[in-house]
Design a protein around this motif. Structure first.
Motif, mmCIF file in Angstrom:
data_model
loop_
_atom_site.group_PDB
_atom_site.id
_atom_site.type_symbol
_atom_site.label_atom_id
_atom_site.label_comp_id
_atom_site.label_asym_id
_atom_site.label_seq_id
_atom_site.Cartn_x
_atom_site.Cartn_y
_atom_site.Cartn_z
ATOM 1 N N VAL A 217 -23.438 -32.415 35.096
ATOM 2 C CA VAL A 217 -23.505 -32.227 33.647
ATOM 3 C C VAL A 217 -23.339 -30.734 33.372
ATOM 4 O O VAL A 217 -24.306 -29.973 33.454
ATOM 5 C CB VAL A 217 -24.847 -32.742 33.075
ATOM 6 N N PRO A 218 -22.121 -30.289 33.065
ATOM 7 C CA PRO A 218 -21.890 -28.856 32.823
ATOM 8 C C PRO A 218 -22.615 -28.383 31.559
ATOM 9 O O PRO A 218 -22.962 -29.184 30.687
ATOM 10 C CB PRO A 218 -20.371 -28.761 32.645
ATOM 11 N N SER A 219 -22.789 -27.082 31.453
ATOM 12 C CA SER A 219 -23.485 -26.545 30.290
ATOM 13 C C SER A 219 -22.569 -26.415 29.075
ATOM 14 O O SER A 219 -23.049 -26.374 27.943
ATOM 15 C CB SER A 219 -24.101 -25.183 30.624
ATOM 16 N N PHE A 220 -21.238 -26.359 29.283
ATOM 17 C CA PHE A 220 -20.336 -26.231 28.138
ATOM 18 C C PHE A 220 -18.966 -26.838 28.369
ATOM 19 O O PHE A 220 -18.280 -27.205 27.425
ATOM 20 C CB PHE A 220 -20.182 -24.760 27.722
ATOM 21 N N ASP A 221 -18.536 -26.990 29.613
ATOM 22 C CA ASP A 221 -17.183 -27.476 29.916
ATOM 23 C C ASP A 221 -17.152 -29.003 29.938
ATOM 24 O O ASP A 221 -16.833 -29.631 30.949
ATOM 25 C CB ASP A 221 -16.711 -26.890 31.249
ATOM 26 N N ASP A 222 -17.482 -29.608 28.807
ATOM 27 C CA ASP A 222 -17.558 -31.064 28.708
ATOM 28 C C ASP A 222 -17.489 -31.417 27.224
ATOM 29 O O ASP A 222 -18.268 -30.901 26.427
ATOM 30 C CB ASP A 222 -18.873 -31.556 29.319
ATOM 31 N N ARG A 223 -16.577 -32.276 26.849
ATOM 32 C CA ARG A 223 -16.378 -32.582 25.431
ATOM 33 C C ARG A 223 -17.614 -33.222 24.796
ATOM 34 O O ARG A 223 -17.896 -33.020 23.609
ATOM 35 C CB ARG A 223 -15.148 -33.461 25.232
ATOM 36 N N HIS A 224 -18.389 -33.991 25.586
ATOM 37 C CA HIS A 224 -19.585 -34.631 25.034
ATOM 38 C C HIS A 224 -20.720 -33.625 24.836
ATOM 39 O O HIS A 224 -21.524 -33.759 23.918
ATOM 40 C CB HIS A 224 -20.029 -35.772 25.941
ATOM 41 N N ILE A 225 -20.772 -32.626 25.703
ATOM 42 C CA ILE A 225 -21.739 -31.535 25.516
ATOM 43 C C ILE A 225 -21.388 -30.764 24.245
ATOM 44 O O ILE A 225 -22.249 -30.487 23.397
ATOM 45 C CB ILE A 225 -21.728 -30.586 26.734
ATOM 46 N N ILE A 226 -20.118 -30.416 24.092
ATOM 47 C CA ILE A 226 -19.673 -29.676 22.901
ATOM 48 C C ILE A 226 -19.975 -30.473 21.634
ATOM 49 O O ILE A 226 -20.498 -29.939 20.650
ATOM 50 C CB ILE A 226 -18.167 -29.368 23.010
ATOM 51 N N ALA A 227 -19.668 -31.755 21.666
ATOM 52 C CA ALA A 227 -19.911 -32.602 20.489
ATOM 53 C C ALA A 227 -21.402 -32.653 20.163
ATOM 54 O O ALA A 227 -21.797 -32.592 18.992
ATOM 55 C CB ALA A 227 -19.366 -34.009 20.735
ATOM 56 N N GLY A 228 -22.226 -32.754 21.196
ATOM 57 C CA GLY A 228 -23.667 -32.780 20.963
ATOM 58 C C GLY A 228 -24.169 -31.488 20.341
ATOM 59 O O GLY A 228 -24.983 -31.505 19.398
ATOM 60 N N GLN A 229 -23.679 -30.357 20.834
ATOM 61 C CA GLN A 229 -24.100 -29.071 20.246
ATOM 62 C C GLN A 229 -23.654 -28.972 18.794
ATOM 63 O O GLN A 229 -24.343 -28.375 17.951
ATOM 64 C CB GLN A 229 -23.523 -27.879 21.029
ATOM 65 N N CYS B 22 -29.666 -10.678 28.294
ATOM 66 C CA CYS B 22 -29.203 -11.951 27.711
ATOM 67 C C CYS B 22 -28.795 -12.923 28.824
ATOM 68 O O CYS B 22 -27.613 -13.267 28.970
ATOM 69 C CB CYS B 22 -28.031 -11.699 26.775
ATOM 70 N N ASP B 23 -29.772 -13.375 29.604
ATOM 71 C CA ASP B 23 -29.458 -14.249 30.742
ATOM 72 C C ASP B 23 -28.741 -15.514 30.304
ATOM 73 O O ASP B 23 -27.902 -16.052 31.025
ATOM 74 C CB ASP B 23 -30.736 -14.602 31.507
ATOM 75 N N ALA B 24 -29.051 -16.011 29.105
ATOM 76 C CA ALA B 24 -28.439 -17.245 28.629
ATOM 77 C C ALA B 24 -26.950 -17.081 28.333
ATOM 78 O O ALA B 24 -26.242 -18.080 28.176
ATOM 79 C CB ALA B 24 -29.166 -17.728 27.373
ATOM 80 N N LEU B 25 -26.466 -15.845 28.247
ATOM 81 C CA LEU B 25 -25.069 -15.592 27.888
ATOM 82 C C LEU B 25 -24.262 -15.039 29.055
ATOM 83 O O LEU B 25 -23.155 -14.539 28.863
ATOM 84 C CB LEU B 25 -25.003 -14.626 26.697
ATOM 85 N N GLN B 26 -24.793 -15.137 30.259
ATOM 86 C CA GLN B 26 -24.095 -14.596 31.431
ATOM 87 C C GLN B 26 -23.187 -15.655 32.043
ATOM 88 O O GLN B 26 -23.417 -16.141 33.142
ATOM 89 C CB GLN B 26 -25.108 -14.092 32.463
ATOM 90 N N THR B 27 -22.135 -15.991 31.332
ATOM 91 C CA THR B 27 -21.163 -16.970 31.814
ATOM 92 C C THR B 27 -19.954 -16.233 32.373
ATOM 93 O O THR B 27 -19.298 -15.491 31.636
ATOM 94 C CB THR B 27 -20.726 -17.889 30.660
ATOM 95 N N PRO B 28 -19.629 -16.428 33.656
ATOM 96 C CA PRO B 28 -18.539 -15.652 34.253
ATOM 97 C C PRO B 28 -17.141 -16.054 33.792
ATOM 98 O O PRO B 28 -16.206 -15.266 33.872
ATOM 99 C CB PRO B 28 -18.709 -15.904 35.754
ATOM 100 N N LEU B 29 -16.976 -17.294 33.287
ATOM 101 C CA LEU B 29 -15.648 -17.765 32.892
ATOM 102 C C LEU B 29 -15.812 -18.876 31.865
ATOM 103 O O LEU B 29 -16.554 -19.834 32.104
ATOM 104 C CB LEU B 29 -14.878 -18.295 34.107
ATOM 105 N N VAL B 30 -15.123 -18.755 30.740
ATOM 106 C CA VAL B 30 -15.246 -19.785 29.711
ATOM 107 C C VAL B 30 -14.337 -20.967 30.033
ATOM 108 O O VAL B 30 -13.564 -20.939 30.990
ATOM 109 C CB VAL B 30 -14.935 -19.213 28.308
ATOM 110 N N SER B 31 -14.429 -22.004 29.220
ATOM 111 C CA SER B 31 -13.727 -23.258 29.472
ATOM 112 C C SER B 31 -12.479 -23.391 28.606
ATOM 113 O O SER B 31 -12.468 -22.933 27.460
ATOM 114 C CB SER B 31 -14.695 -24.416 29.173
ATOM 115 N N PRO B 32 -11.433 -24.043 29.109
ATOM 116 C CA PRO B 32 -10.275 -24.327 28.254
ATOM 117 C C PRO B 32 -10.647 -25.126 27.005
ATOM 118 O O PRO B 32 -10.012 -24.970 25.963
ATOM 119 C CB PRO B 32 -9.356 -25.145 29.172
ATOM 120 N N LEU B 33 -11.681 -25.957 27.104
ATOM 121 C CA LEU B 33 -12.099 -26.741 25.943
ATOM 122 C C LEU B 33 -12.689 -25.841 24.857
ATOM 123 O O LEU B 33 -12.283 -25.909 23.691
ATOM 124 C CB LEU B 33 -13.133 -27.794 26.351
ATOM 125 N N THR B 34 -13.653 -24.998 25.239
ATOM 126 C CA THR B 34 -14.294 -24.134 24.240
ATOM 127 C C THR B 34 -13.319 -23.067 23.747
ATOM 128 O O THR B 34 -13.241 -22.793 22.543
ATOM 129 C CB THR B 34 -15.561 -23.489 24.820
#
Length: 316
Positions: free
Chosen positions: A145-157, A229-241
């Motif tokens: 269950v990815p934190s952001f690279d998933d269309r259902h996660i994005i939809a839920g947020q 900002c530990d919550a924002l330390q993402t090394p690479l964003v997703s093509p979806l986002t």
């Protein structure tokens, strides 16, 4: 590059809202006055688990079939997504394993463990959390269950955006939002298509902003500076986002560590809210004058999980 046809849609956000009804809190939209302007703060720091992450986790886990629920889920997170997945998993009776960085804030580790999840630690500088999670899922037959690279996660947020549109007494014209991987920002962009989007990242971790400027995804530099900002330390964003935010013409800002500290202090002293560093980045940009203010501006407070001792030191 993914085509627009493959991007999540507003209809998926609407479906997610029905799916998570009763599983997440409807968080307050609070009016504040700043610099002669009326602003609206969406207080996701008051969500169950202390952040918006429960929304996406609840939507994704609710879609698991019976076999997947038995096998369990694996997630990777510095803490907020970890707690969101752990809470959703406990409620649904799903075993959960969370891959967390060894330097994750203690309250986030403790909160995740308290929900019954197993924790596997890794070194964020030398190890690949995605690979570790994939290996664990393969070994156990579980679902990642990815934190952001998933269309259902994005939809839920994005369900937070539907709430904003319903709660705000004036048209929502701009949403200023903290951005790590961009799951919340993309979800809000889908939920509120008439609102301009401004994403905010810590200096040196502004890969989404640089990606949007260049027109293609670029990673965080290997020598990125330390950030609270530990919550924002993402090394690479997703093509979806990236795809959703690029399609919407999102603007980007970055904030300094000093500006983040000032926002944490402002939230505490002026609003009576405990907001963690990563959760205050959007507010930091507003307070620093980096975002032009206009009627109908909503600022996201995205997380409230901060070590009490460090928070007390910051706001003293």
């Amino acid at each position: 590059m993914q085509t627009n046809d493959n991007l999540p849609t507003r209809e998926e956000v609407l479906d997610a809202a029905e799916r998570v009804r009763g599983l997440v809190e409807r968080t307050p939209l609070t009016e504040v006055r700043f610099g002669g302007h009326r602003l609206w703060l969406k207080c996701e720091s008051l969500q169950t688990g202390g952040s918006f992450k429960l929304r996406g986790a609840s939507n994704r886990l609710a879609l698991l079939n019976e076999a997947e629920r038995k096998a369990g889920v694996v997630a990777f997170s510095s803490g907020n997504h970890a707690q969101g997945v752990a809470i959703a998993a406990r409620r649904l009776g799903v075993p959960a394993t969370i891959v967390m960085p060894s330097d994750a804030p203690a309250p986030k580790v403790e909160g995740t463990r308290a929900q019954g999840a197993d924790i596997v630690f890794y070194d964020r500088r030398t190890e690949d959390r995605v690979a570790i999670a994939a290996a664990l899922a393969a070994e156990r037959g579980g679902v990642v269950v990815p934190s952001f690279d998933d269309r259902h996660i994005i939809a839920g947020q994005g369900t937070a955006g539907l709430e904003i549109a319903d709660q705000c007494p004036e048209p929502v014209r701009r949403i200023v939002v903290c951005c790590g991987g961009g799951g919340l920002a993309a979800g809000l962009a889908l939920a509120c298509p008439e609102a301009g989007m401004v994403i905010v990242e810590p200096e040196g971790w502004d890969d989404m902003g640089r990606s949007l400027a260049l027109g293609h995804i670029v990673p965080v530099a290997p020598d990125a500076p330390p950030t609270a900002c530990d919550a924002l330390q993402t090394p690479l964003v997703s093509p979806l986002t990236f795809g959703v935010l690029r399609q919407r013409g999102a603007a980007a800002r970055s904030v300094t560590e000093a500006e983040v500290r000032a926002a944490v202090r402002f939230a505490w002293h002026e609003l009576g809210l405990l907001v963690e560093p990563g959760g205050s980045a959007a507010l930091a940009a507003v307070l620093a004058g980096k975002v032009e203010l206009e009627p109908g501006t909503v600022v996201m407070l995205t997380g409230g999980n901060m070590d009490p001792a460090i928070h007390a030191e910051w706001v003293a």
